[in-house]
Design a protein around this motif. Structure first.
Motif, PDB file in Angstrom:
ATOM      1  N   THR A  33     -15.527  -2.968  -9.171  1.00 47.31           N
ATOM      2  CA  THR A  33     -15.787  -3.728  -7.946  1.00 47.31           C
ATOM      3  C   THR A  33     -15.370  -2.954  -6.708  1.00 47.31           C
ATOM      4  O   THR A  33     -15.829  -3.236  -5.620  1.00 47.31           O
ATOM      5  CB  THR A  33     -15.041  -5.079  -7.949  1.00 47.31           C
ATOM      6  OG1 THR A  33     -13.653  -4.821  -8.132  1.00 47.31           O
ATOM      7  CG2 THR A  33     -15.525  -5.984  -9.050  1.00 47.31           C
ATOM      8  N   ILE A  34     -14.494  -1.962  -6.884  1.00 45.01           N
ATOM      9  CA  ILE A  34     -13.998  -1.220  -5.734  1.00 45.01           C
ATOM     10  C   ILE A  34     -14.826   0.037  -5.486  1.00 45.01           C
ATOM     11  O   ILE A  34     -15.103   0.404  -4.360  1.00 45.01           O
ATOM     12  CB  ILE A  34     -12.515  -0.834  -5.954  1.00 45.01           C
ATOM     13  CG1 ILE A  34     -11.643  -2.085  -5.820  1.00 45.01           C
ATOM     14  CG2 ILE A  34     -12.068   0.220  -4.977  1.00 45.01           C
ATOM     15  CD1 ILE A  34     -10.234  -1.860  -6.273  1.00 45.01           C
ATOM     16  N   ASN A  35     -15.245   0.687  -6.554  1.00 42.83           N
ATOM     17  CA  ASN A  35     -15.768   2.038  -6.436  1.00 42.83           C
ATOM     18  C   ASN A  35     -17.111   2.161  -7.171  1.00 42.83           C
ATOM     19  O   ASN A  35     -17.196   1.935  -8.379  1.00 42.83           O
ATOM     20  CB  ASN A  35     -14.720   2.998  -7.035  1.00 42.83           C
ATOM     21  CG  ASN A  35     -15.055   4.446  -6.787  1.00 42.83           C
ATOM     22  OD1 ASN A  35     -16.180   4.866  -7.059  1.00 42.83           O
ATOM     23  ND2 ASN A  35     -14.106   5.191  -6.259  1.00 42.83           N
ATOM     24  N   ALA A  53       0.833  -1.207   0.000  1.00 46.17           N
ATOM     25  CA  ALA A  53       0.000   0.000   0.000  1.00 46.17           C
ATOM     26  C   ALA A  53       0.867   1.257   0.000  1.00 46.17           C
ATOM     27  O   ALA A  53       0.592   2.223  -0.714  1.00 46.17           O
ATOM     28  CB  ALA A  53      -0.918  -0.017   1.215  1.00 46.17           C
ATOM     29  N   GLU A  54       1.955   1.204   0.772  1.00 45.87           N
ATOM     30  CA  GLU A  54       2.812   2.382   0.869  1.00 45.87           C
ATOM     31  C   GLU A  54       3.468   2.711  -0.470  1.00 45.87           C
ATOM     32  O   GLU A  54       3.489   3.868  -0.907  1.00 45.87           O
ATOM     33  CB  GLU A  54       3.894   2.102   1.907  1.00 45.87           C
ATOM     34  CG  GLU A  54       3.999   3.170   2.950  1.00 45.87           C
ATOM     35  CD  GLU A  54       4.772   2.652   4.153  1.00 45.87           C
ATOM     36  OE1 GLU A  54       5.740   3.307   4.533  1.00 45.87           O
ATOM     37  OE2 GLU A  54       4.391   1.569   4.664  1.00 45.87           O
ATOM     38  N   MET A  55       3.991   1.649  -1.110  1.00 44.22           N
ATOM     39  CA  MET A  55       4.614   1.861  -2.424  1.00 44.22           C
ATOM     40  C   MET A  55       3.568   2.344  -3.413  1.00 44.22           C
ATOM     41  O   MET A  55       3.849   3.184  -4.283  1.00 44.22           O
ATOM     42  CB  MET A  55       5.232   0.557  -2.929  1.00 44.22           C
ATOM     43  CG  MET A  55       6.427   0.109  -2.126  1.00 44.22           C
ATOM     44  SD  MET A  55       6.812  -1.603  -2.496  1.00 44.22           S
ATOM     45  CE  MET A  55       7.731  -1.403  -3.998  1.00 44.22           C
ATOM     46  N   ALA A  95      -8.671   5.004  -6.527  1.00 45.92           N
ATOM     47  CA  ALA A  95      -9.422   4.510  -7.679  1.00 45.92           C
ATOM     48  C   ALA A  95      -9.862   5.623  -8.626  1.00 45.92           C
ATOM     49  O   ALA A  95      -9.695   5.520  -9.844  1.00 45.92           O
ATOM     50  CB  ALA A  95     -10.629   3.713  -7.205  1.00 45.92           C
ATOM     51  N   GLU A  96     -10.378   6.722  -8.047  1.00 50.30           N
ATOM     52  CA  GLU A  96     -10.941   7.729  -8.957  1.00 50.30           C
ATOM     53  C   GLU A  96      -9.890   8.364  -9.871  1.00 50.30           C
ATOM     54  O   GLU A  96     -10.213   8.776 -10.975  1.00 50.30           O
ATOM     55  CB  GLU A  96     -11.710   8.790  -8.184  1.00 50.30           C
ATOM     56  CG  GLU A  96     -11.041   9.268  -6.930  1.00 50.30           C
ATOM     57  CD  GLU A  96     -12.054   9.956  -6.013  1.00 50.30           C
ATOM     58  OE1 GLU A  96     -11.951  11.179  -5.869  1.00 50.30           O
ATOM     59  OE2 GLU A  96     -12.945   9.253  -5.466  1.00 50.30           O
ATOM     60  N   VAL A 156      -4.904   0.081  -7.106  1.00 50.37           N
ATOM     61  CA  VAL A 156      -6.234   0.439  -6.581  1.00 50.37           C
ATOM     62  C   VAL A 156      -6.750  -0.632  -5.621  1.00 50.37           C
ATOM     63  O   VAL A 156      -7.554  -0.351  -4.742  1.00 50.37           O
ATOM     64  CB  VAL A 156      -7.270   0.678  -7.716  1.00 50.37           C
ATOM     65  CG1 VAL A 156      -6.858   1.861  -8.559  1.00 50.37           C
ATOM     66  CG2 VAL A 156      -7.463  -0.549  -8.582  1.00 50.37           C
ATOM     67  N   ARG A 157      -6.263  -1.843  -5.766  1.00 50.26           N
ATOM     68  CA  ARG A 157      -6.678  -2.868  -4.803  1.00 50.26           C
ATOM     69  C   ARG A 157      -6.015  -2.614  -3.441  1.00 50.26           C
ATOM     70  O   ARG A 157      -6.622  -2.806  -2.405  1.00 50.26           O
ATOM     71  CB  ARG A 157      -6.293  -4.243  -5.333  1.00 50.26           C
ATOM     72  CG  ARG A 157      -7.118  -5.355  -4.746  1.00 50.26           C
ATOM     73  CD  ARG A 157      -6.710  -6.702  -5.257  1.00 50.26           C
ATOM     74  NE  ARG A 157      -7.088  -6.911  -6.645  1.00 50.26           N
ATOM     75  CZ  ARG A 157      -6.635  -7.959  -7.351  1.00 50.26           C
ATOM     76  NH1 ARG A 157      -5.793  -8.804  -6.816  1.00 50.26           N
ATOM     77  NH2 ARG A 157      -7.011  -8.118  -8.602  1.00 50.26           N
TER      78      ARG A 157
END
Lengths: 873, 156
Positions: A206-208, A135-137, A175-176, A168-169
């Motif tokens: 599926t995320i947004n 997530a950080e990267m 995501a946007e 985005v996962r």
């Protein structure tokens, strides 16, 4: 070839590993290689790095630890040459994961490489980032990736797109930022870019929710056009698979359309035509075509109702199901499980074919088909489907029987239209696969049988017949012997014959044969044997003419290697011995009807045991109110044995037995152990109780409790005996005799002292022994005089000797002074106690005591609890 | 609600979860995981899967359910190609993907065999990198997959 690439030593290592004959040899080679690599790493020669890492990857693939090479990856990634970077990134992806700290160190290199002038280097960095980024990267590098989605070379754009799916996962907030870039990818012609672009859109949807709305509004038509174009496209050798242009792209597009059409009638409407076209035009003679059809069916079923399409989809599945290719049949079964939700009828039409699949030699297909069948069952077809499954159970592979029988049982339990059918089916399953049936299933069967009073005769006869043929099926044997014990008289007298039955001739001796067989068979387990013993006890009352033979079988079990069986045999034998003198047959009364609701609750494991045990009413007992608890008790033994292997069994049988012993005993049944005085149930069967004397105490307590809770006079009438005096001296029967004798209402008996209440050893340690002798003053049955004798077993004198005692509230205790406070070596002193039992006849005496004295000037304290008072005090 | 969806999306759902190449003796010759498993977990998983798949015959279907994976496998000569996927993946498409992978390797090595993969492990991985990223298919054209690899070979 570059010398580093083909480094002979890598080849040598692989060769020597391949030459290894044993795993130990391989470990040896690997250990040596790892040592070399470590040494080489320490020398820090940049030329060796590449080769070291290649070796490490091989070693890692074999399943050996390679963490020490992780830093080498970073060094290679940071080096300027492409080959070094390439193997460095590969090592990074294989040897590291996003949770490792080392990965943080690589972020900077990745950032530089994403901006590298060589697009192949950019590709490497994107690939690595896409596979392992944290997530950080993702947060740090998202802007670079976003920019690269617009890169001039399509090979970079496709990688950037997939890299974005990972980003985005990991960080859905981002995501946007990707929505616009993703929608621009959908317009591309390059298949790689398209397929990854579609994947990115799918991920964003599926995320947004906003992304979903956006793509639904702006891209649905474009996607439909793209799908139409590739479906109708001319032959493209590079993408053609068996006449279909890029089936992978087809599938990704259909997946995305599924998300867009789901829950949106307008979007679903738009895609109807193209879906119909794909469903009808796709060639289905090759795997590629079937893969596309399969995906298309799934999309049709997921989007909003367009019934004509659904007919098409179901037809395709029907075709799949009758295909000779096992792969196609497998996916058909898979998909029919989803189809059942919207068109049960259509799936039901394929029932016969599906049932055939249950019998397929291929385990994967069988498993799927069985799942599907269990979804197909309803009230209307349950009889037919169950019959088919049971027929197959007879011939199926042994390793499939467990799954199959479990499914049949759950179907039968869920949809059974009537009890007789349920019993019939369960008997068939137990006969064919009894050894695979779980405890709760046969417990449930016993509960149902118990409740079907009009079927008792029928059931016991059916079980008798079954067990003669299938005596190796343990659970069948258990249910059969339980029923024979309970309803043995119905078996031999052909009571309650149903029209469908043929009369059978079973003698009392035949019935006992079955039980004897179960108890003597070497592979019967403890539960079965214990149940058989209980059945024998019950039969000895039902079949008085052969009670001698039954007694012999019971007596033989005194020599059992199983302690539980031994003890039970002794106890039961004592009961049978008293048989003629005592009106005890109510002791082995038929079980009260078991409460189904309570059992079901218990089976679901949602209630604490004590609550429902207490709630169980005893009003259903036909005769002999006080007898019910005793019957329960005798049966409880089988319960306690089962408690060891399975906790559900314990819960269940306590329930099954419908214990109604009043608060104290019910509690003890539920929570054995902690309360010494409440261990009644355990005690009477001497489970986990070392002292038989203690046993006796509790038994009387139990009997008394039972009597009081229901009707004292009734209890005494039923249980007390004329008690011939000689019994008191029969040592072997002592325990059981006491149990019954203690309840004698005869006042003359209570008035006598001495022999009626044998002296006890109340306490014994290495240095001190305490004996109690008892006498009853005439006229007051509640009162007991106890003379305590303290005996010094040590060679030293005790001084300042003091004996203290405490009793529960229902007792009153008066202590006279002791004869002395000095206890000489091997000498003794005495002290008189007077105990008044306000619950006389209900509870027995119990006492805690503490002895203090000085030994050689040092204080000594001994404590103990006395539980072994004779009953009836 | 969106949070829930996110959670759901994060739980697995990555398509291909691992790719294994295993020889007839059950020895792993290539392993590529797209989710992190410890060494012990990998060894155990590979052992279980290999036992299950190798016990099946040619007539049986190419799918085996194992734990929460579905294994799609196919045998080419002495080599088994096994792909672990999520439950809702298109099994037939994965089978087609395995074939594409084999064709691609054939094109490069010329009738690929176990030794090609053993002695050119990194090259096999480079090919896989061009085909699959993060459990998703990147490229389906054999020419596009192989061009960067051939370019590198020429450069040296």
């Amino acid at each position: 070839m570059n010398s580093i690439f083909s480094g002979t030593r890598l080849r040598d290592m692989i060769r020597s590993i391949r030459a290894c004959k044993t795993a130990a040899e391989e470990r040896g080679v690997v250990r040596k290689e790892c040592a070399d690599i470590r040494a080489s790493i320490n020398e820090n020669d940049p030329h060796d790095r590449h080769r070291n890492l290649a070796k490490l990857m091989f070693i890692h693939m074999l399943g050996y630890p390679t963490h020490f090479g992780q830093m080498e990856c970073l060094k290679l990634i940071a080096s300027p040459g492409f080959p070094e970077k390439r193997i460095g990134y590969l090592g990074l992806m294989l040897l590291l994961d996003e949770r490792q700290e080392v990965l943080m160190l690589v972020t900077n290199s990745l950032k530089q490489d994403l901006n590298h002038t060589n697009q192949y280097v950019v590709g490497l960095a994107l690939c690595a980032l896409g596979n392992i980024c944290s997530a950080e990267m993702a947060r740090d590098l998202a802007p670079e990736v976003e920019r690269l989605i617009q890169f001039r070379d399509p090979n970079i754009r496709k990688k950037a797109a997939l890299c974005s799916t990972r980003i985005v996962r990991k960080v859905p907030d981002l995501a946007e930022n990707f929505i616009n870039a993703a929608s621009s990818l959908l317009k591309e012609k390059h298949h790689g870019v398209l397929i990854t672009g579609v994947q990115l859109c799918y991920e964003l949807c599926t995320i947004n929710d906003e992304a979903l709305e956006y793509f639904r509004k702006k891209c649905t038509e474009g996607l439909i056009k793209t799908l139409r174009d590739i479906t109708n496209s001319a032959y493209q050798p590079e993408y053609d698979v068996a006449g279909i242009t890029d089936p992978f792209l087809h599938i990704r597009l259909l997946k995305l359309l599924r998300v867009l059409g789901h829950g949106d009638a307008d979007a679903s409407d738009l895609m109807t035509d193209i879906l119909a076209q794909v469903a009808t035009k796709t060639e289905s003679n090759k795997n590629a075509g079937n893969a596309v059809l399969y995906e298309c069916v799934e999309t049709i079923m997921a989007i909003e109702d367009t019934s004509s399409l659904r007919v098409l989809a179901i037809n395709i599945l029907g075709r799949f199901l009758s295909n000779r290719d096992n792969n196609i049949r497998y996916v058909a079964l898979n998909m029919l499980m989803k189809a059942i939700a919207f068109d049960d009828q259509a799936v039901q039409r394929h029932r016969v074919t599906i049932l055939e699949c249950v019998k397929d030699p291929d385990a994967s297909i069988r498993k799927r088909a069985l799942e599907l069948v269990s979804l197909l069952v309803n009230e209307n077809n349950v009889k037919q489907l169950t019959k088919e499954l049971i027929d197959y159970l007879e011939i199926s592979d042994e390793d499939f029987k467990e799954d199959l029988s479990a499914k049949i049982c759950s179907i039968v339990e869920k949809f059974s239209p009537e009890k007789i059918w349920y019993i019939d089916q369960m008997l068939k399953v137990l006969s064919e696969a009894g050894k695979f049936v779980k405890d709760d299933v046969w417990h449930a069967l016993i509960v149902v049988i118990s409740n079907a009073s009009e079927l008792h005769g029928y059931t016991v006869r059916a079980l008798y017949k079954a067990v003669l043929t299938y005596s190796e099926q343990e659970t069948l044997v258990r249910v059969a012997i339980w029923c024979i014990g309970e309803y043995g008289d119905l078996l031999v007298n052909n009571v309650g014959m149903l029209g469908i039955e043929d009369p059978i001739t079973v003698t009392e001796s035949d019935a006992v044969d079955v039980v004897e067989d179960a108890i003597t068979r070497h592979n019967s387990d403890m539960t079965t044997k214990a149940m058989a013993l209980v059945a024998l006890l019950k039969l000895s009352s039902r079949f008085p003419s052969i009670s001698e033979r039954i007694k012999d079988i019971i007596v033989k079990q005194k020599g059992s290697l199983l302690l539980e069986m031994q003890q039970r045999a002794i106890e039961f034998n004592s009961i049978v011995d008293r048989h003629k003198n005592i009106r005890w047959s109510s002791l082995v009364e038929r079980m009260p009807v078991l409460d189904e609701a309570t059992f079901n609750v218990r089976r679901a494991g949602s209630l604490p045991a004590s609550v429902s045990t207490m709630a169980k009413p005893s009003v259903s007992i036909p005769n002999g109110v006080a007898a019910a608890p005793l019957v329960d008790l005798l049966d409880l033994g089988s319960d306690d044995i089962m408690a060891a292997p399975s906790s559900s069994g314990a819960d269940f049988l306590q329930d099954l037995l419908g214990v109604d012993l009043g608060s104290s005993s019910a509690q003890s049944g539920a929570t054995p152990g902690p309360k010494a005085g409440a261990d009644l149930l355990m005690d009477i069967l001497s489970i986990g109780t070392p002292s038989p004397a203690q046993n006796n105490t509790s038994s009387i307590d139990l009997l008394s409790t039972a009597g009081i809770n229901n009707n004292p006079s009734n209890a005494l009438d039923t249980l007390s005996s004329p008690a011939p005096p000689h019994i008191a001296t029969t040592a072997s029967a002592g325990g059981m005799f006491d149990l019954l004798d203690g309840l004698s209402p005869s006042p003359s008996k209570e008035a006598t002292n001495g022999p009626a209440y044998p002296p006890i050893v109340a306490y014994e340690s290495s240095t001190l022994k305490i004996e109690f002798t008892f006498s009853k003053p005439s006229g007051n049955p509640q009162e007991t005089n106890v003379q305590a004798t303290f005996i010094n077993l040590s060679p030293n004198t005790f001084t300042d000797f003091i004996f203290q005692a405490a009793v529960p509230k229902f007792l009153q205790l008066h202590l006279d002074p002791a004869s002395s406070n000095t206890l000489p070596a091997s000498g003794n002193i005495t002290q008189n106690l007077r105990v008044t039992n306000s619950q006389h006849g209900k509870k027995s005496l119990v006492m805690r005591m503490r002895i203090g004295y000085k030994l050689n000037g040092k204080d000594v304290l001994e404590e103990g609890q006395i539980n072994n008072f004779p009953r009836g005090l | 609600r969106s949070e829930k969806r996110t959670q759901k999306a994060l739980e697995g759902k990555m398509g291909i979860r691992f790719i294994l190449m295993v020889n007839k003796q059950g020895q792993t010759r290539l392993a590529q995981y797209y989710e992190w498993l410890t060494l012990e977990q990998r060894r155990a998983l590979e052992g279980e899967i290999v036992r299950k798949c190798l016990a099946r015959n040619d007539q049986q279907c190419s799918f085996v359910e194992h734990r929460n994976y579905k294994i799609v496998y196919r045998r080419y000569a002495s080599l088994f190609f096994m792909v672990g996927v999520d439950d809702d993946e298109n099994e037939l498409a994965i089978l087609e993907f395995i074939h594409l992978l084999v064709e691609t390797m054939d094109k490069h090595f010329g009738n690929v065999c176990e030794l090609d993969i053993m002695f050119h492990l990194e090259k096999a991985h480079f090919m896989l990198e061009e085909m699959v990223m993060n459990g998703c298919i990147v490229e389906t054209s054999k020419a596009n997959i192989l061009s960067p690899i051939q370019l590198m070979d020429k450069a040296h």
